[in-house]
Scaffold this motif. Structure first.
Motif, PDB file in Angstrom:
ATOM      1  N   GLY A 174       0.742  -1.116  -0.165  1.00  0.00           N
ATOM      2  CA  GLY A 174       0.155   0.122  -0.081  1.00  0.00           C
ATOM      3  C   GLY A 174       0.700   1.369  -0.126  1.00  0.00           C
ATOM      4  N   ARG A 207      -5.558   2.769   1.704  1.00  0.00           N
ATOM      5  CA  ARG A 207      -5.275   2.322   0.278  1.00  0.00           C
ATOM      6  C   ARG A 207      -5.266   0.778   0.197  1.00  0.00           C
ATOM      7  N   ASP A 215      -8.047  -0.504  -2.855  1.00  0.00           N
ATOM      8  CA  ASP A 215      -7.207  -0.737  -3.877  1.00  0.00           C
ATOM      9  C   ASP A 215      -8.014  -1.190  -5.113  1.00  0.00           C
TER      10      ASP A 215
END
Length: 173
Positions: free
Chosen positions: A10, A118, A122
């Motif tokens: 991430g 994140r 994603d």
């Protein structure tokens, strides 16, 4: 030279490495994870582990692969690879130094909330418990040794392009 992009899942290693490669002339990307995947393909199999980095052959194979590629094509290798275990990093960096290969070790860092967000959002890889389980070990490595062993690029508020520009500029200096 090697530009090593470290950081947990991430942090932006894959995206940033492609952008760094575009900014550094005569550079190539070496995905050291492929070395681990090769070891994972050995049949009937190496001893069970939750991470191929724990297999002793992985680290010297990464060093030897990088050295041989640089001997063959020269230039710069950009290696996006998480290494959170200090002795493993020392083995890799000492191995490269033994071959007189300079390494610029960059750590793509973001705070835990940013990393978690994140991973959860994603759009390419999707959510992954595997990636989430590395957040705590990353925080421990960061506080313990990693931030002192690398040039920290805080990606919390940077775009991958901005991070890549910082890395490429530093690598050229």
């Amino acid at each position: 030279m090697i530009v090593w992009l470290n950081g947990t899942h991430g942090a932006g290693k894959t995206t940033t490495s492609a952008l760094v490669q575009e900014l550094i002339p005569q550079s190539q990307i070496l995905d050291a994870e492929k070395v681990g995947e090769t070891l994972m393909d050995i049949r009937p199999g190496l001893p069970k582990t939750d991470n191929f980095q724990h297999w002793p052959p992985w680290r010297p194979l990464v060093v030897d692969t990088a050295r041989r590629i640089l001997d063959y094509i020269g230039g710069t290798l950009v290696i996006p690879m998480t290494v959170l275990v200090e002795p493993y990093w020392r083995e890799i960096s000492d191995g490269l130094a033994a071959h007189s290969i300079p390494v610029r070790h960059f750590l793509l860092h973001a705070d835990q909330d940013t990393l978690r967000g994140r991973i959860e959002n994603d759009q390419v890889m999707g959510y992954s418990m595997f990636r989430m389980k590395y957040l705590e070990p990353y925080a421990e490595a960061y506080d313990g040794w990693l931030r002192d062993a690398a040039e920290v690029i805080d990606t919390t508020r940077l775009t991958p392009a901005e991070a890549a520009q910082q890395i490429a500029t530093a690598a050229r200096s």
